[in-house]
Scaffold this motif. Structure first.
Motif, PDB file in Angstrom:
ATOM      1  N   THR A 260       0.826  -1.207   0.000  1.00 34.13           N
ATOM      2  CA  THR A 260       0.000   0.000   0.000  1.00 34.13           C
ATOM      3  C   THR A 260       0.861   1.258   0.000  1.00 34.13           C
ATOM      4  OG1 THR A 260      -1.752  -1.175   1.196  1.00 34.13           O
ATOM      5  CG2 THR A 260      -1.823   1.232   1.235  1.00 34.13           C
ATOM      6  N   ALA A 261       1.945   1.241   0.789  1.00 33.64           N
ATOM      7  CA  ALA A 261       2.840   2.397   0.847  1.00 33.64           C
ATOM      8  C   ALA A 261       3.538   2.615  -0.495  1.00 33.64           C
ATOM      9  CB  ALA A 261       3.868   2.202   1.960  1.00 33.64           C
ATOM     10  N   ILE A 262       4.022   1.528  -1.091  1.00 35.74           N
ATOM     11  CA  ILE A 262       4.709   1.647  -2.382  1.00 35.74           C
ATOM     12  C   ILE A 262       3.746   2.144  -3.454  1.00 35.74           C
ATOM     13  CG2 ILE A 262       5.773   0.303  -4.238  1.00 35.74           C
ATOM     14  CD1 ILE A 262       7.063  -1.424  -2.060  1.00 35.74           C
ATOM     15  N   GLU A 263       2.531   1.622  -3.441  1.00 26.27           N
ATOM     16  CA  GLU A 263       1.543   2.051  -4.437  1.00 26.27           C
ATOM     17  C   GLU A 263       1.256   3.545  -4.314  1.00 26.27           C
ATOM     18  OE1 GLU A 263      -2.991   0.947  -5.959  1.00 26.27           O
ATOM     19  OE2 GLU A 263      -2.130  -0.036  -4.199  1.00 26.27           O
ATOM     20  N   ARG A 264       1.191   4.030  -3.085  1.00 21.19           N
ATOM     21  CA  ARG A 264       0.947   5.468  -2.894  1.00 21.19           C
ATOM     22  C   ARG A 264       2.088   6.294  -3.478  1.00 21.19           C
ATOM     23  NH1 ARG A 264      -0.882   8.543   2.706  1.00 21.19           N
ATOM     24  NH2 ARG A 264      -0.880  10.651   1.833  1.00 21.19           N
ATOM     25  N   VAL A 265       3.312   5.846  -3.257  1.00 22.11           N
ATOM     26  CA  VAL A 265       4.471   6.581  -3.768  1.00 22.11           C
ATOM     27  C   VAL A 265       4.538   6.514  -5.289  1.00 22.11           C
ATOM     28  CG1 VAL A 265       6.995   6.617  -3.846  1.00 22.11           C
ATOM     29  CG2 VAL A 265       5.818   6.335  -1.654  1.00 22.11           C
ATOM     30  N   THR A 266       4.371   5.325  -5.844  1.00 20.26           N
ATOM     31  CA  THR A 266       4.500   5.180  -7.300  1.00 20.26           C
ATOM     32  C   THR A 266       3.366   5.897  -8.031  1.00 20.26           C
ATOM     33  OG1 THR A 266       3.339   3.040  -7.200  1.00 20.26           O
ATOM     34  CG2 THR A 266       5.742   3.004  -7.115  1.00 20.26           C
TER      35      THR A 266
END
Length: 309
Positions: A260-266
């Protein structure tokens, strides 16, 4: 196919044998005009006059039958967690036998929480003091052996990371400077998983004066801006720690905290997972923090704070 990834044990202190049944009759109502009807979840948007009250009925016999701990070893506590400011506070504690049949949250305490944004309440039995460790039994002071949770929130409100109010001594006990402003305590070292309770992943510990100042300013641009900067650091730490623990050939668990964190950043920056991995492999936490800043609009928060002065 089973994915290979680095697993580490969680540091969360969990209960041993659960005594939740001894709190089965504990109840909550958000206002005096409602009955104690056994509900544990309440829609904040349908509530006007919020004056929370607890019915504190503890089944002492269930504790005695279990034989794990004696009632005299326990304290009955109530913790409130504000979902808007992501903070929590212990508001009540008593010996189980001395607890009143019903207890209303005092007005000054009630006003410190944003009930319309969402508040979670936990009634728990915890150890009063440390005990000699025994296999299969709780032994740490504050270790909960039974709990019951209630929530007042908009139906769509997600659960948030808890924020706790710490004194200078609390930080010193963790071998941190007494003048620490805030500390992100990662409870679990494995962030590549789903957490039903975000508090099982991490908590944010604020120095008491910082906590109080943010509580007073939570509805202002200034207060929201500071919390946004703390959120930026949380996001950066999740990405950095999570990818560092993940094997190079593995992909984050879909829907997990790291994913979820990576998706928010990408999504916010257009960066690829591979690009983030490279920064992590190089130990470049500063660059990961830069991506997190873009994902949380930290620049806008800083501008708003600066323009207030």
């Amino acid at each position: 196919m089973r994915r290979n990834r680095v697993r580490t044990e969680s540091r969360i202190v969990r209960p041993f044998p659960s005594l939740d049944e001894c709190l089965a009759d504990v109840q909550f109502r958000p206002s005096p005009d409602r009955d104690f009807d056994g509900s544990t979840s309440f829609d904040a948007s349908q509530l006007n006059d919020i004056r929370p009250e607890f019915r504190l009925k503890v089944d002492r016999s269930a504790i005695e039958v279990a034989g794990t701990v004696a009632p005299s070893d326990l304290s009955l506590v109530i913790r409130l967690a504000d979902l808007g400011l992501h903070r929590s506070e212990l508001i009540f504690h008593s010996a189980p036998d001395a607890a009143p049949e019903a207890w209303t949250v005092p007005p000054d305490v009630r006003r410190r929480f944003s009930w319309k944004t969402g508040v979670e309440a936990t009634v728990a039995l915890v150890l009063r003091e440390d005990r000699r460790p025994r296999s299969g039994q709780p032994f740490l002071k504050g270790h909960w052996v039974a709990r019951k949770d209630f929530s007042v929130r908009p139906r769509s409100s997600p659960r948030r990371f808890p924020i706790e109010r710490w004194t200078a001594d609390d930080f010193v006990k963790r071998e941190l400077p007494k003048d620490t402003a805030y500390w992100i305590d990662f409870i679990s070292e494995d962030l590549d998983q789903r957490f039903d309770d975000p508090g099982d992943a991490l908590r944010v510990c604020l120095r008491a004066d910082v906590y109080d100042a943010l509580a007073a300013a939570e509805d202002t641009d200034h207060g929201r801006g500071v919390m946004s900067l703390i959120l930026t650091e949380i996001l950066a730490e999740i990405v950095f720690r999570g990818l560092r623990a993940l094997e190079p050939s593995a992909h984050p668990e879909r829907g997990g905290l790291l994913d979820t964190a990576i998706e928010r950043v990408t999504r916010a920056t257009g960066a690829s997972l591979e690009a983030l991995r490279r920064h992590v492999e190089e130990g470049d936490v500063a660059s990961i923090r830069a991506f997190a800043q873009a994902a949380t609009e930290a620049r806008r928060s800083i501008v708003k704070i600066a323009r207030r002065h």
